[in-house]
Enzyme design. Structure first.
Site, short mmCIF file in Angstrom:
data_model
loop_
_atom_site.label_atom_id
_atom_site.label_comp_id
_atom_site.label_asym_id
_atom_site.label_seq_id
_atom_site.Cartn_x
_atom_site.Cartn_y
_atom_site.Cartn_z
N ASP A 219 40.61 60.96 -9.37
CA ASP A 219 41.88 61.34 -10.00
C ASP A 219 41.78 62.69 -10.69
OD1 ASP A 219 44.39 61.11 -11.26
OD2 ASP A 219 44.04 59.01 -11.78
N SER B 115 51.57 59.12 -14.37
CA SER B 115 51.35 60.53 -14.68
C SER B 115 52.28 60.96 -15.83
CB SER B 115 51.53 61.37 -13.41
OG SER B 115 50.91 62.62 -13.54
N HIS C 69 44.94 60.11 -7.66
CA HIS C 69 46.03 60.04 -8.62
C HIS C 69 47.07 58.97 -8.29
CE1 HIS C 69 47.96 61.81 -12.08
NE2 HIS C 69 49.03 62.23 -11.42
#
Length: 300
Positions: A251, A111, A278
């Site tokens: 996601d 991320s 995610h």
């Protein structure tokens, strides 16, 4: 899986301390992997599973808590001007040098950690042998528009609750937090209840959300912090390191969000995890770790 030896220590950085942990041995001869957590403002806990790569292929795996987070120095009084991409790039360089791997290493960023990894890689550091970008945006405007598209698919009463509290500025209200959680359970981590290491990261952020609040904002889809206009799209062609891109079918980093990496990083490979959102490293742990290990083994 064999339990690997771990070594925890602190890196002196500026006037502060950055906590790090090495799983496995730097003497193994295998390409060391540095893992950077997301947020900005999460902790290493929720990406802890990547340490098992050390047992899979004998490679040392280095986790660290970025400044302001987790076991590193907390700085709740610092404002937006302090928390910059440059700060975290400087910290990463200091960590690589401190451990003595700056001439040969791989980097995995999840991320925000992948955004940091891309910022690091466009500078073409000679020691970077392989890069893994996991579930990361290349442009925050695309991230926010996609997050809000996903948000419109939530039950109407959840959307109404979110909007009501955003307009009122009551973002710490338990109803707002509960409504946000509906989004997180769909698009951040689909394992319910959240595994202990994921819950631990969020609990620590509840205690001190300084970095996340300043750089991102209150939630994944309400981005009002200093990163709100960030993009690296126009610089991605500078990346020279072999690159693996990973994301999940559900996601919040949707295909549109990750697409610039695939289109603009020379030779970038993409793996989509069919049963993940995610956090494929949690949701499809064995497959994700084997995928990353297989990729890195090509560069030992």
């Amino acid at each position: 899986m064999t339990e690997m030896a771990t070594n925890e220590a602190y890196l002196p950085f500026r006037d502060y301390r950055t906590w790090y942990r090495i799983t496995g041995s730097l003497e193994s001869g295998k390409l060391p992997l540095v893992v950077a957590h997301g947020g900005p403002g999460c902790t290493h806990d929720y990406v802890d599973s990547f340490k098992d790569i050390a047992a899979l292929d004998g490679r040392p795996v280095i986790h660290y808590d970025q400044l302001g987070n987790g076991n590193s120095t907390r700085l709740p009084d610092k404002g937006p001007d302090f928390w910059t991409v440059g700060l975290f790039l400087e910290e990463l360089d200091a960590l690589l040098t401190h451990i003595g791997i700056q001439h040969r290493y791989a980097f995995l960023g999840q991320s925000w950690g992948g955004m940091l990894g891309a910022e690091h890689a466009v500078r073409r550091p000679p020691g970077l042998q392989a890069l893994v970008i996991a579930n990361s945006p290349a442009n925050m405007h695309t991230w926010v528009s996609e997050a809000n598209r996903l948000r419109k698919e939530l039950p109407k009463e959840v959307q109404d609750t979110l909007l009501k509290h955003e307009l009122a500025g009551s973002l710490t209200d338990p109803d707002y937090i509960a409504a946000s959680r509906v989004f997180y359970d769909r698009h951040v981590c689909r394992v319910v209840p959240w595994p202990p290491e994921v819950a631990r990261t969020f609990a620590i952020m509840d205690e001190d959300n300084t970095v996340y609040r300043n750089m991102n904002g209150p939630t994944e889809f309400h981005v009002i912090g200093t990163m709100k206009d960030w993009t690296i799209e126009d610089r991605l062609d500078r990346i020279e390191a072999p690159t693996l891109l990973i994301s999940g079918k559900y996601d919040e980093a949707t295909p549109l969000v990750v697409k610039p990496y695939l289109g603009r990083v020379p030779g970038c490979e993409w793996v989509l995890f069919e049963n993940s959102s995610h956090m494929p490293h949690v949701e499809e742990k064995q497959l994700c770790l084997a995928t990353v290990s297989g990729f890195l083994s090509r560069y030992d």
